[in-house]
Design an enzyme around this catalytic site. Structure first.
Site, PDB file in Angstrom:
ATOM      1  N   GLY A  94      20.421  41.937  10.086  1.00 39.04           N
ATOM      2  CA  GLY A  94      20.494  43.380   9.880  1.00 39.04           C
ATOM      3  C   GLY A  94      19.148  44.053   9.678  1.00 39.04           C
ATOM      4  O   GLY A  94      18.847  45.061  10.324  1.00 39.04           O
ATOM      5  N   LYS A 128      14.120  35.876   0.327  1.00 40.24           N
ATOM      6  CA  LYS A 128      14.295  34.574  -0.303  1.00 40.24           C
ATOM      7  C   LYS A 128      14.198  33.391   0.645  1.00 40.24           C
ATOM      8  O   LYS A 128      14.765  33.403   1.731  1.00 40.24           O
ATOM      9  CB  LYS A 128      15.657  34.535  -0.992  1.00 40.24           C
ATOM     10  CG  LYS A 128      15.757  35.533  -2.128  1.00 40.24           C
ATOM     11  CD  LYS A 128      16.846  35.156  -3.096  1.00 40.24           C
ATOM     12  CE  LYS A 128      18.066  35.976  -2.931  1.00 40.24           C
ATOM     13  NZ  LYS A 128      19.324  35.459  -3.227  1.00 40.24           N
ATOM     14  N   GLY A 140      24.410  37.287   9.186  1.00 43.81           N
ATOM     15  CA  GLY A 140      24.785  35.946   8.739  1.00 43.81           C
ATOM     16  C   GLY A 140      25.305  35.079   9.872  1.00 43.81           C
ATOM     17  O   GLY A 140      25.013  33.880   9.934  1.00 43.81           O
TER      18      GLY A 140
END
Ligand code: 3PG
Ligand code: MG
Length: 407
Positions: free
Chosen positions: A364, A208, A387
Site C-alpha cells: 500500500g 519494521k 500483505g
C-alpha cells in the site's frame, strides 16, 4: 485451458458469485478517495456482463468486527459497502444494485430476479463473524448464491476466509476460476520469482524489520541485491554497532539483522544500507532536521528518511537493473520534509524501467508513494495487494489461490 481460467467457464445465464476486494479508502463523507481496486476489477465484471452472466458481488470493507461502536454494535453506517456503489456504477457505466445483507430470503429473491448482465452488490462480508473464521456453514450459504464462483480479490487472497477461500470448496473445477485481476497479479509475481532478468534488485522499506524477515530470507536466494530504507534500516545499522540515536529500532531483531547481513555476505549478495539519513529532532512534520551519517545519528535525533548520499547511491545501483521489486517507503513520506528519499527512489525505479527493467511495486505505502510522485504509469506493474503480494513474494501459497487451483 489451464485450471482457474475464467474464459474456459460457461457463465451465460449463470449466477456468478464474484469475490472482489473493494476494501478502499473513504473520506469522512464516505466517498471513495482511491478507486484503484475497484477499477482493477472492472475487466472481469465487464467480461461477465458481456457474457450474459448474472453477477453477485461479495467484498469486505475495513475491519468492522475489530472497530465496533462503543455499545459493541457493528458500525454499519461506516462499513457498509453501499459507499462504493456510485464509483462502481460510474466505472461500469451501469447502475449496480445493492442489498444490505448477504443471507436470507430477501437476498434470495433479489438474486432470482437478476437478468443476464445485471450486477448485485451484497453487504460487507465481515459483518458476519464467520467470515474471518472461515466458517464452513457461512461459506456454504454464500456458495448457494450462485452456480459459479470467481475469485478476483487478490488483495485478500492471503486470508483463509469464508468468502475468499472456503466457499470455493463448493464448486468443481468447471465452476470456479480466478478473475482477470487475480490472474494478472499471479502472472506478474511469477515472472519476478521464476525467471527474473538480472540484476534483480529488491527495494525494501517500511517501519519494521519484523514484517519483512521472511521476504528478506526468500529474496536473498533469488535477488542479486537488497536496498534497505525506512525505519527498518536502523535495526540493521544498530546491528553494525552504529549510533542511531532515537531512531526506530527493534531491539529483539538486532541479532537477526546481524544474521541476515552475514547470510548475505556468505551468499555473495549485497545488502545496501543508507550511508546517510535525514535526522529530525522529533517525529513531526515541522521538526528540525539535518543530513547526517546513518551510523552517527545524534543521541536525541531520529532518522526519518534516507539521506542525500544514500539517494544517489541507490539510484546509481538501480541503473541497469533487469528486475526490480519495491515494497515499503524509504522514510516517513506522508510528511513532506521526509518524503524526498522515497520520491528519489520512485524516480530511479521509473528511470530503470524506461531503460528496460521490469518493475513490480507491491504494498500500500509504496504504491501511494509512486502515485504521489505521479509515476504510476512509469513502472511495469503496480499490485493491488499489500500483505497478499508480500506473502506471494515470500514464496507462500495463498489460501485464495489454493482454493481455486488446488496445491
Ligand atoms: C487489505 O487491504 O489489506 C486487504 O483488503 C485485506 O484486508 P485485511 O488486511 O483487513 O485482511
Ligand atoms: Mg491488510
Amino acid at each position: 485451458m489451464a485450471q482457474g481460467d475464467l474464459r474456459s467457464l460457461d457463465v451465460r445465464d449463470q449466477r456468478v458469485v464474484v469475490r472482489v476486494d473493494f476494501n478502499v479508502p473513504l473520506n469522512k463523507s464516505f466517498e471513495v478517495t482511491d478507486d484503484t481496486r475497484i477499477r482493477a476489477a472492472i475487466p472481469t465484471l465487464k467480461y461477465l456482463m458481456d457474457q450474459g452472466a448474472k453477477i453477485i458481488l461479495l467484498s469486505h470493507l475495513g475491519r468492522p468486527l475489530a472497530k465496533r461502536l462503543p455499545d459493541g454494535e457493528i458500525d454499519r453506517q461506516k462499513f457498509t459497502l453501499k459507499h462504493v456503489v456510485p464509483t462502481l456504477s460510474d466505472l461500469l457505466g451501469k447502475q449496480v444494485a445493492f442489498y444490505p445483507d448477504i443471507l436470507g430470503e430477501e437476498v434470495g429473491q433479489k438474486v432470482n430476479d437478476l437478468q443476464p448482465g445485471d450486477i448485485l452488490l451484497l453487504e460487507n462480508t465481515r459483518f458476519y463473524a464467520g467470515e474471518e473464521k472461515g466458517d464452513p456453514g457461512l461459506a456454504k450459504q454464500m456458495a448457494m448464491l450462485g452456480s459459479v464462483y470467481v475469485n478476483d480479490a487478490f488483495g485478500t487472497a492471503h486470508r483463509a476466509h469464508a468468502s475468499t477461500a472456503v466457499i470455493a470448496d463448493h464448486f468443481d473445477a468447471q465452476h470456479k476460476a480466478f478473475g482477470f485481476l487475480m490472474q494478472k497479479e499471479l502472472d506478474n509475481a511469477q515472472k519476478v520469482l521464476d525467471k527474473p532478468q538480472h540484476p534483480f534488485i529488491a527495494i525494501l522499506g517500511g517501519a519494521k524489520v519484523s514484517d519483512k524477515i521472511e521476504l528478506i530470507n526468500a529474496l536473498l536466494d533469488k535477488a542479486d541485491s537488497l536496498i534497505i530504507g525506512g525505519g527498518m534500516a536502523y535495526t540493521f545499522i544498530k546491528a553494525q554497532d552504529g549510533d542511531v540515536g532515537k531512531s526506530l529500532v527493534e531491539e529483539d531483531k538486532i541479532e537477526l539483522a546481524r544474521e541476515l547481513l552475514a547470510k548475505a555476505a556468505k551468499q555473495g549478495k549485497k545488502i545496501l544500507l543508507p550511508a546517510d539519513s535525514i535526522a529530525a529532532d522529533r517525529f513531526a512534520p515541522d521538526a528540525q532536521y539535518k543530513n547526517v551519517p546513518s551510523h552517527e545519528i545524534p543521541t536525541d535525533w531520529m532518522g526519518l528518511d534516507i539521506g542525500l548520499t544514500a539517494r544517489f547511491e541507490y539510484a546509481d545501483h538501480l541503473e541497469g537493473a533487469g528486475t526490480i521489486i519495491w515494497n515499503g517507503p524509504m522514510g516517513v513520506f506522508e510528511m513532506d520534509a521526509f518524503s524526498h528519499g522515497t520520491r528519489a527512489i520512485a524516480e530511479a525505479v521509473a528511470e530503470a524501467t524506461k531503460n528496460g527493467a521490469f518493475s513490480l511495486i507491491g504494498g500500500g505505502d509504496s504504491v501511494a508513494a509512486i502515485e504521489q510522485a505521479g509515476l504510476a504509469d512509469a513502472v511495469s506493474f503496480i499490485s493491488t495487494g499489500g500483505g497478499a503480494m508480500l506473502e506471494l513474494l515470500e514464496g507462500k501459497i495463498l489460501p485464495g489461490v489454493k482454493a481455486i487451483q488446488g496445491d
